[in-house]
Write a protein that holds these residues in place. Structure first.
Motif, PDB file in Angstrom:
ATOM      1  N   PHE A 290       3.928   1.561  -1.220  1.00 51.57           N
ATOM      2  CA  PHE A 290       4.529   1.764  -2.543  1.00 51.57           C
ATOM      3  C   PHE A 290       3.487   2.299  -3.525  1.00 51.57           C
ATOM      4  CE2 PHE A 290       5.542   0.069  -6.842  1.00 51.57           C
ATOM      5  CZ  PHE A 290       6.609   0.923  -7.098  1.00 51.57           C
ATOM      6  N   TYR A 291       2.280   1.771  -3.417  1.00 50.69           N
ATOM      7  CA  TYR A 291       1.213   2.228  -4.316  1.00 50.69           C
ATOM      8  C   TYR A 291       1.022   3.741  -4.178  1.00 50.69           C
ATOM      9  CZ  TYR A 291      -3.340   2.085  -6.711  1.00 50.69           C
ATOM     10  OH  TYR A 291      -4.389   2.271  -7.584  1.00 50.69           O
ATOM     11  N   MET A 292       0.984   4.198  -2.928  1.00 53.39           N
ATOM     12  CA  MET A 292       0.763   5.630  -2.702  1.00 53.39           C
ATOM     13  C   MET A 292       1.970   6.448  -3.153  1.00 53.39           C
ATOM     14  SD  MET A 292      -1.152   5.447   0.942  1.00 53.39           S
ATOM     15  CE  MET A 292      -2.464   6.593   0.764  1.00 53.39           C
ATOM     16  N   ARG A 293       3.157   5.940  -2.870  1.00 53.80           N
ATOM     17  CA  ARG A 293       4.366   6.675  -3.274  1.00 53.80           C
ATOM     18  C   ARG A 293       4.465   6.750  -4.793  1.00 53.80           C
ATOM     19  NH1 ARG A 293       9.399   4.288  -0.287  1.00 53.80           N
ATOM     20  NH2 ARG A 293      10.356   6.215  -1.007  1.00 53.80           N
ATOM     21  N   SER A 294       4.025   5.686  -5.470  1.00 53.85           N
ATOM     22  CA  SER A 294       4.105   5.682  -6.935  1.00 53.85           C
ATOM     23  C   SER A 294       3.162   6.721  -7.547  1.00 53.85           C
ATOM     24  CB  SER A 294       3.761   4.299  -7.480  1.00 53.85           C
ATOM     25  OG  SER A 294       2.360   4.107  -7.489  1.00 53.85           O
ATOM     26  N   ARG A 295       2.273   7.291  -6.686  1.00 54.73           N
ATOM     27  CA  ARG A 295       1.390   8.353  -7.173  1.00 54.73           C
ATOM     28  C   ARG A 295       1.896   9.738  -6.751  1.00 54.73           C
ATOM     29  NH1 ARG A 295       0.446   4.571  -9.806  1.00 54.73           N
ATOM     30  NH2 ARG A 295      -1.532   3.451  -9.958  1.00 54.73           N
ATOM     31  N   GLY A 296       3.097   9.753  -6.181  1.00 56.15           N
ATOM     32  CA  GLY A 296       3.704  11.043  -5.843  1.00 56.15           C
ATOM     33  C   GLY A 296       3.554  11.437  -4.388  1.00 56.15           C
ATOM     34  N   ILE A 297       2.943  10.565  -3.579  1.00 59.56           N
ATOM     35  CA  ILE A 297       2.745  10.902  -2.169  1.00 59.56           C
ATOM     36  C   ILE A 297       3.994  10.490  -1.390  1.00 59.56           C
ATOM     37  CG2 ILE A 297       1.290  10.484  -0.148  1.00 59.56           C
ATOM     38  CD1 ILE A 297      -1.023   9.868  -2.106  1.00 59.56           C
ATOM     39  N   SER A 298       4.570  11.434  -0.670  1.00 59.31           N
ATOM     40  CA  SER A 298       5.832  11.155   0.026  1.00 59.31           C
ATOM     41  C   SER A 298       5.619  10.078   1.079  1.00 59.31           C
ATOM     42  CB  SER A 298       6.353  12.425   0.693  1.00 59.31           C
ATOM     43  OG  SER A 298       5.453  12.819   1.705  1.00 59.31           O
TER      44      SER A 298
ATOM     45  N   ALA B 237       0.837  -1.198   0.000  1.00 62.37           N
ATOM     46  CA  ALA B 237       0.000   0.000   0.000  1.00 62.37           C
ATOM     47  C   ALA B 237       0.876   1.255   0.000  1.00 62.37           C
ATOM     48  CB  ALA B 237      -0.924  -0.006   1.216  1.00 62.37           C
TER      49      ALA B 237
END
Lengths: 289, 439
Positions: free
Chosen positions: B391-399, B389
């Motif tokens: 990585f999924y969020m980080r892959s959308r630009g969320i630090s 989860a």
């Protein structure tokens, strides 16, 4: 240097030293605008080498399909480009618009314009799709030195994009991917891509688990985002998706290397003949060396 | 012998007898006889040690090593409370300072035909029979030393009585503030809540501390839920780094009643909550939600009991925790299904995120089932943040920190969203968000 560009040029055993890496940004802009340049990329997971020297160049506006049999390293390539930390890069380089991509964290890559559409989108209970996207959009804006979007403008933009991929507004208020059908999850990936407007979209087996109607909708979404300054890598096992998202180039990945590249007709050939003839070619080449 | 070497138990027993000696006829009352019996039980039991199975992971040695002033009078004015940023709400808000009811700070909005609400002290003066008919009735068999101690010293707290068929529109919020600015403060509030047949009410207990000295709260709440009644009960703890809290909430449910509890522990040095529900009627529904978020070297222990004594009832339990730094968490969830309680549904779940290798979570589900036609389940999970989860969020630009904070907030939301008093839910959301941003 220009041979980096994918077509008709693959190396079974690339000599890393023959590639100049980390060229300054300006040099690239002057050379024919290569957006993504992958040179001799090697990557492992848990000590097992999966990518064994990938070379690929992508210019703005191009769509490249990566095909290949199961276990050839397609999803690994997508993951490494997006910055998944389980993979260890053991050699080579990746330059994106002149920046050393491998130095960046996943979120920095996203902010630079890379988007990975997941093969298996993750369910995140308690975080609504809309809230998730708002955070993402504003984090990316912050990275790029822009003011956050106000709520009204954000909502307007999101509604337009939802329409673009025929995404039901009600899904936006639900927890991210939680209880979504396979098709809804994939559509949500394309919707997020439409909202984030990446420079390079990487679609990792987006067609898996989709029926033909869902596939068409997803493809239409991708096609509507095609533009002269945006590129895409479409990772797929089957030619089917490429009927809808027509690639400029097709590459075959096998045993961690790109072993064949061609135009869209290569995909038809693979559909017709399968991968065995390619495997045979590679094995023959290995024996001869 | 100097004062400091007298242990807390001896001191409390001495205090009790000193008070008793200045009582007049009151010492003979049934009310006081209950207290005497409780003191005798406390004397026999003594403070628990970790040899006591119920206190295996929660050591009170540090708590009882200090002395506390249990006899302070009101010390707070409205100005002193400003810094606590208590949420505004149209509600019956009762303040208790160091365990004593403070009328000046309190506000009542509901009419007296809907709800009888008073401090325990006043209620006992005005209506001793009614108060005595509820006092100590639910916890008298409790073998917990702290409960006995509270009964022995019960002098103030709240008495709430909702007549049959009344729905109290405005919630009741009980705010317990310890003023530990000058010295170590002890308080032992006792709350009695009696909800009539087909009556409905929302009640919250909030615990706060002012000042840096120690506070020791030993609270007991007895809740009678009448037939077809509905009670929502929230306990919110946001105390200081030197706050010790022991609390027991004892509930008895009659036929076709509903009881919802949410216990949220955000701050405090040492916290032990006992929530015991006796389901003594058919077609009842009991819900227990809990959330704890210790950091530093804080310790949070939740012990719950769902005791099914009659058939056809249901209990649902969800406790969640996030543990940081060197904190410790304990969850012990007991479910009893007595021989008569056929067709019982009892579900329990405890989920934890442990963010540091130095933090520890002890979980113990305990099911004792003596009926054969029941549905019971329990599950506990203890893990880290879901990497996929993240990585999924980080892959959308969320630090990474922002993604962690979003995921943890969502984790807490399962419990916080159950709280139906808006001002408290919003307050908790703010405190949790602020606490997450400190990570």
């Amino acid at each position: 240097m220009f041979a980096l560009h994918g077509v008709g040029n693959f190396h079974i055993r690339p000599k890393l030293t023959t590639f100049a890496v980390n060229l300054p940004r300006t040099t690239y802009t002057s050379i024919n605008l290569v957006m993504l340049s992958i040179n001799g990329l090697r990557a492992s997971i848990e000590g097992k080498e999966i990518l064994k020297g990938i070379n690929l160049g992508i210019k703005p506006g191009e769509v490249h399909a990566i095909m290949g049999p199961n276990g050839s390293g397609k999803s690994t390539l997508a993951s490494v480009l997006a910055g998944r930390e389980e993979y260890e890069v053991t050699g080579g380089s990746v330059t994106f618009n002149g920046i050393d991509l491998l130095e960046l964290a996943a979120e920095e890559r996203a902010a630079e314009g890379i988007f990975l559409a997941f093969q298996y989108p993750v369910e995140i209970p308690g975080v609504t799709t809309i809230n998730f996207l708002k955070t993402a959009v504003n984090e990316i804006r912050k990275y790029n030195g822009e003011e956050p979007l106000d709520a009204a403008r954000f909502l307007k933009m999101v509604r337009e994009k939802a329409k673009l991929v025929s995404m039901n507004d009600s899904l936006l208020k639900r927890a991210l991917n939680e209880g979504f059908s396979g098709g809804e999850k994939k559509r949500n990936e394309i919707f997020q891509m439409a909202v984030l407007e990446p420079k390079l979209a990487i679609l990792d087996e987006t067609d898996s688990g989709l029926d033909i109607d869902a596939l068409r909708i997803v493809a239409e979404g991708v096609n509507s985002l095609r533009s002269p300054d945006r590129s895409a890598i479409v990772v797929t096992h089957y030619q089917r998706l490429l009927d809808y998202i027509v690639p400029d180039f097709v590459h075959v990945l096998y045993k961690g290397r790109i072993v064949k590249s061609g135009g869209k007709e290569l995909a038809f050939e693979l559909e017709e003949k399968g991968y065995d003839w390619i495997k045979a070619e590679v094995e023959a080449a290995e024996v001869n060396q | 012998m100097t004062f400091e070497t007298i242990d807390l138990k001896t001191k409390l027993i001495t205090d009790f007898h000193a008070r008793e000696s200045v009582m007049n006829g009151e010492a003979k009352s049934a009310f006081h006889q209950k207290k005497r019996a409780a003191l005798a039980q406390f004397d026999t039991l003594g403070f628990p040690t970790i040899q006591n199975e119920e206190w295996k992971y929660s050591n009170v040695r540090d708590l009882i090593s200090a002395s506390y002033n249990f006899n302070t009078s009101d010390t707070l004015s409205a100005e002193d409370l400003v810094d606590l940023k208590m949420p505004e709400q149209a509600a019956n808000i009762l303040y208790f300072v160091n365990g004593h009811y403070n009328a000046a700070l309190s506000t009542m909005v509901s009419s007296t035909d809907q709800i009888i609400i008073d401090s325990l002290q006043n209620a006992y003066k005005n209506n001793p029979e009614l108060v005595n008919s509820y006092f100590d009735e639910l916890v008298k068999d409790d073998t917990d030393a702290f409960t006995s101690l509270n009964t022995a010293f019960a002098h103030d707290g709240v008495f709430i009585h909702i007549p049959d068929n009344k729905t109290v529109e405005h919630p009741v919020i009980l705010r317990f503030v310890s003023d530990a600015r000058q010295e170590n403060i002890g308080s032992q509030p006792r709350n009695i809540i009696a909800v009539g047949k087909n009556a409905h009410v929302k009640i919250a207990e909030a615990f706060r501390t002012i000042g840096e000295q120690r506070s020791f709260t030993n609270v007991v709440t007895e809740i009678n839920v009448g037939e077809e009644a509905g009670v929502e009960y929230y306990k919110v703890q946001n105390e200081s780094e030197n706050a010790y809290h022991i609390g027991t909430t004892q509930v008895r449910m009659l036929e076709k009643s509903h009881f919802y509890a949410a216990t949220v522990t955000l701050n405090g040095k040492f916290t032990r909550n006992n929530l015991n529900i006796v389901i003594d009627g058919e077609h009842c529904e009991a819900y227990m939600y809990g959330l704890y978020f210790p950091d530093g070297s804080q310790h949070v222990d939740n012990h719950t009991v769902a005791d099914h004594r009659k058939p056809n009832s249901e209990s649902n339990e969800l406790y969640k925790g996030i543990l940081r730094d060197r904190s410790k968490g304990v969850f012990n969830g007991k479910i009893f299904v007595r021989p008569d309680a056929q067709k019982t549904n009892a579900f329990q779940s405890c989920k934890n995120i442990v963010l540091s290798t130095d933090a520890t979570m002890y979980t113990k589900p305990q099911l004792e089932i003596f009926a054969d036609d029941v549905k019971c389940s329990h599950g506990t999970t203890t893990g880290q943040i879901d990497e996929e989860a993240l990585f999924y969020m980080r892959s959308r630009g969320i630090s990474k920190p922002e993604a962690m904070s979003l995921l943890m907030f969502a984790f807490c939301a399962d419990v916080v969203s159950q709280i139906k008093i808006d001002s408290i839910r919003e307050y908790l959301e703010n405190v949790i968000a602020e606490k997450l941003s400190r990570s």
